[in-house]
Design a protein around this motif. Structure first.
Motif, PDB file in Angstrom:
ATOM      1  N   ILE A  45      10.156   6.551  -1.707  1.00  0.00           N
ATOM      2  CA  ILE A  45       9.289   5.494  -1.156  1.00  0.00           C
ATOM      3  C   ILE A  45       9.041   4.413  -2.199  1.00  0.00           C
ATOM      4  N   ILE A  46       8.734   4.822  -3.413  1.00  0.00           N
ATOM      5  CA  ILE A  46       8.449   3.856  -4.480  1.00  0.00           C
ATOM      6  C   ILE A  46       9.669   2.978  -4.738  1.00  0.00           C
ATOM      7  N   ALA A  47      10.839   3.584  -4.865  1.00  0.00           N
ATOM      8  CA  ALA A  47      12.052   2.809  -5.113  1.00  0.00           C
ATOM      9  C   ALA A  47      12.337   1.838  -3.971  1.00  0.00           C
TER      10      ALA A  47
ATOM     11  N   VAL B 160       0.823  -1.205   0.000  1.00  0.00           N
ATOM     12  CA  VAL B 160       0.000   0.000   0.000  1.00  0.00           C
ATOM     13  C   VAL B 160       0.859   1.258   0.000  1.00  0.00           C
ATOM     14  N   ALA B 161       1.972   1.255   0.726  1.00  0.00           N
ATOM     15  CA  ALA B 161       2.821   2.449   0.787  1.00  0.00           C
ATOM     16  C   ALA B 161       3.313   2.841  -0.600  1.00  0.00           C
ATOM     17  N   GLY B 162       3.752   1.865  -1.377  1.00  0.00           N
ATOM     18  CA  GLY B 162       4.225   2.152  -2.721  1.00  0.00           C
ATOM     19  C   GLY B 162       3.121   2.610  -3.646  1.00  0.00           C
ATOM     20  N   ARG B 163       1.967   1.957  -3.567  1.00  0.00           N
ATOM     21  CA  ARG B 163       0.839   2.352  -4.400  1.00  0.00           C
ATOM     22  C   ARG B 163       0.374   3.764  -4.057  1.00  0.00           C
ATOM     23  N   SER B 164       0.309   4.075  -2.760  1.00  0.00           N
ATOM     24  CA  SER B 164      -0.112   5.409  -2.339  1.00  0.00           C
ATOM     25  C   SER B 164       0.858   6.469  -2.843  1.00  0.00           C
ATOM     26  N   ALA B 165       2.145   6.164  -2.759  1.00  0.00           N
ATOM     27  CA  ALA B 165       3.150   7.112  -3.229  1.00  0.00           C
ATOM     28  C   ALA B 165       3.046   7.318  -4.736  1.00  0.00           C
TER      29      ALA B 165
END
Length: 395
Positions: A388-390, A328-333
């Motif tokens: 965050i995505i990386a 979720v953190a990556g998707r949100s970012a």
């Protein structure tokens, strides 16, 4: 003060101008159309009548009266990211002030809903949902914005002759709704030199002794300010979640709200695209309407494509959040990154198509141009989202 979004306020918004992701249900599509009409007819006049840069309490009360804050904090206690995104996109198309007021209520009160005690929830959530209490999320500091783990606001243990608890010392800066909010979710350092593991979240009512502040002026006139903490007392009953667990409280809140920042950006993109389409059809130059010029028509096509892609990415992130999916953190970012960068591009392109008239004070695009810039900074700047995505790619 006249609203820059008031040009269409005498007629309900066209459903055709809202190009929703294909996965939305007919009920959701109808609800967003209703929200836009409500925002244009009922909420925008309240925004027009307010003093810029101050908390608009009549507008917050109207959000409660019309049940919009209850949709953010439903009776079953489950905050749904998809509903939050649909709310923010629809309001963002018609009244950015209403969108921002709703978002700030959600951001400031979500830590109570998610991590608060029964007593904390009973005291504050009904007031927030009714639009009677104004909330604020106090994380950023002069030297700790996107790097939230570096915050310096100190929570010093109370002395042996004092009641159990802490006293807060330091400053918070760029805090929305400060210094006019009724309560603050405040993140303070309870363990020195412990990084993210030494932060605690506190619920701090505005009438606590030692709490002060002043407003700040930004390019878009929102209620934003600085808070000062001169020995503000907080006790065990004010802790949100666990002592030293405040960083998790902040991250969970941001994972929910980052896609909805993207939704707000999508709403502004749609408003700018709608204005550009109308202007390009009506404005004549070089022997015909602007829309017949390939340079303009191709730009409109790119604006529409990127807006729709941003909407789909936002909706996918919100759906994943509600389903409890991993990552979720990556998707949100990704949703916040792409949607806010897209909105900056679309609004800038729409202003370019309008030419000088789009620069006039009070014009929709002049308004959106100032509004959109902050979305690429707050709740984690664009560069932070890429980090965050990386990081999530290698997790």
């Amino acid at each position: 003060m006249s609203s820059p979004q008031g040009a269409t306020e005498e007629r309900p918004p066209s459903r055709a101008s809202l190009v929703s992701p294909a996965s939305l249900t007919p009920e959701q599509r109808a609800w967003t159309a209703t929200l836009r009409t409500l925002a244009a007819r009922r909420l925008r006049p309240l925004a027009e009548a307010a003093e810029p840069g101050r908390v608009n309490r009549p507008l917050v009360a109207a959000l409660g009266e019309h049940g919009l804050l209850a949709r953010v904090f439903p009776a079953d206690g489950v905050v749904r990211a998809v509903d939050l995104c649909l709310l923010r996109e629809a309001l963002g198309q018609e009244c950015t002030e209403a969108e921002t007021a709703l978002a700030l209520q959600g951001l400031g009160a979500h830590p109570i809903a998610a991590s608060g005690t029964e007593a904390q929830r009973a005291r504050w959530l009904p007031e927030v949902v009714a639009g009677r209490a104004v909330a604020a999320f106090a994380l950023s500091e002069p030297e700790a914005g996107s790097d939230a783990a570096a915050l310096r606001l100190r929570a010093e243990p109370a002395g042996p002759s004092e009641p159990p608890g802490w006293t807060l010392h330091g400053e918070k800066q760029w805090i929305s709704n400060a210094p006019e909010a009724d309560f603050y979710t405040v993140f303070a350092r309870t363990r020195p030199d412990a990084g993210a593991h030494g932060v605690t979240a506190f619920l701090v009512p505005a009438d606590r002794p030692g709490l002060g502040g002043r407003p700040l002026d930004l390019i878009a006139p929102h209620p934003v300010g600085l808070l000062t903490f001169d020995g503000v007392p907080v006790g065990p009953d004010d802790v949100l979640g666990e002592v030293d667990g405040g960083f998790g409280v902040a991250l969970r809140t941001l994972d929910l709200f980052r896609p909805s920042v993207g939704a707000f950006a999508v709403g502004m993109s749609r408003a700018a695209l709608r204005a550009a389409l109308a202007h390009a059809a009506e404005r004549h130059a070089f022997g015909g309407p602007l829309k017949d010029l390939q340079a303009v028509s191709h730009q409109l096509a790119d604006m529409a494509t990127r807006t729709e892609a941003a909407a789909l990415l936002v909706h996918a992130a919100a759906t994943a959040y509600d389903a409890g999916e991993p990552g979720v953190a990556g998707r949100s970012a990704m949703a916040k990154l792409y949607a806010t960068e897209t909105a900056q591009y679309v609004i800038d392109a729409a202003l370019q198509i309008h030419g000088a008239r789009g620069l006039e004070q009070g014009h929709l695009l002049e308004h959106l141009y100032r509004e959109v810039r902050a979305t690429r900074i707050y709740e984690g700047a664009t560069e932070v989202q890429r980090t965050i995505i990386a990081r999530e790619l290698y997790r």
